[in-house]
Design an enzyme around this catalytic site. Structure first.
Site, PDB file in Angstrom:
ATOM      1  CB  SER A  95      -1.140   0.179   1.582  1.00 56.09           C
ATOM      2  OG  SER A  95      -2.011   1.084   1.304  1.00 56.09           O
ATOM      3  CG  ASP A 222      -6.756  -3.457  -2.924  1.00 58.30           C
ATOM      4  OD1 ASP A 222      -7.824  -2.232  -2.177  1.00 58.30           O
ATOM      5  OD2 ASP A 222      -5.767  -3.351  -2.768  1.00 58.30           O
ATOM      6  CG  HIS A 251      -5.072  -2.533   0.654  1.00 57.63           C
ATOM      7  ND1 HIS A 251      -5.067  -2.236  -0.548  1.00 57.63           N
ATOM      8  CD2 HIS A 251      -4.553  -1.528   1.376  1.00 57.63           C
ATOM      9  CE1 HIS A 251      -3.676  -1.227  -0.169  1.00 57.63           C
ATOM     10  NE2 HIS A 251      -4.507  -1.156   1.230  1.00 57.63           N
TER      11      HIS A 251
END
Length: 271
Positions: A95, A222, A251
């Protein structure tokens, strides 16, 4: 506990497990290095030196008022690499951490051997003239508003999308509780400022400049970083990339997604 001190006096906590070629992990927002514990052990068990830090403002690192931006995050990571004298490095980022390692690779030219990202924010998340398919700024304004209004409840609620629980991912309540616990260790300024850092930083030129192999991994379900704006675009910008898409994966790195991703990470590290 081990710390390094940056040029502006921030103390950065890090973990250092095992020995061998260094694998350096960078975590996502709003987490800290504990989010990588399974992968740290995986690396150390397989003959690598596994290292992960808490980004400034997160976890056990200094809660600085300034420096909650991507350039400083990357500089802090470079300071850690310098302090430990690392070479032949494998960088791994999730991320926000995926953006951090792509940027930090430019600092570490000649020292970075390869990069792996999972659900990473590059090339750029926010919608703008040069990125018309991005998410509108109102999405990130909403994150900021919720962070200020009731961060504790917001993180509890956000864990549902983060782990795809609303899509039937089957992730445990314990994983959701851990997400909340790590998020609540972060300072409010870092929680707020990091939203701008991960959403508005444009990594296009950094991706184009990479000259090392990069594994770009992401789940196609995601809900935090849309794959169409992230992995699918990033793979078109890099010179030596491998794209891995995980059907139905969220995610957050947990459950079946974590098992599949870790298998692919280990294979990539050893390749």
């Amino acid at each position: 506990m081990p710390y390094i001190t940056t040029a502006d006096g921030a103390e950065i906590f890090y973990k250092d497990w095992g020995s061998g070629q260094p694998v350096v992990f960078s975590h996502g927002w709003p987490l800290n290095s504990d989010a990588w514990d399974v992968e740290l052990k995986l690396a150390a068990d397989n003959g690598f030196r596994a290292i992960a830090h808490d980004r400034r403002g997160h976890g056990r690192s200094s809660q600085t008022w300034t420096g909650n931006d991507m350039d400083t995050y990357a500089a802090d990571l470079n300071a850690l690499v310098d302090a430990l004298g690392l070479t032949d490095i494998i960088l791994v980022g999730h991320s926000t951490g995926g953006g951090e390692v792509v940027l930090a690779a430019q600092y570490g030219a000649g020292r970075v051997a390869k990069i792996a990202t999972a659900g990473a924010v590059p090339p750029v998340m926010v919608k703008k003239e040069s990125n018309p398919d991005g998410l509108p700024i109102s999405v990130f304004d909403g994150l900021r508003a919720n962070t200020l209004a009731d961060r504790s409840q917001f993180f509890q609620d956000l864990s549902e999308q983060f782990f795809g629980i609303n899509k039937g991912s089957g992730i445990s309540q314990g994983q959701r509780d851990q997400f909340w616990r790590l998020g609540m260790q972060m300072s409010l300024p870092a929680a707020y400022d990091c939203i701008k850092a991960f959403s508005e930083t444009d990594f296009t030129e950094d991706l184009l400049a990479l000259d090392v192999p990069i594994l770009i991994a992401q789940g196609d379900a995601d809900q935090i970083v849309p794959i169409a704006d992230a992995a699918y675009k990033s793979i078109e910008l890099v010179k030596n990339g491998i794209l891995k898409v995980y059907p139905g994966a969220p995610h957050g790195i947990a459950g079946a997604y974590q098992q599949a991703l870790d298998k692919d990470l280990l294979e990539f590290w050893k390749s």
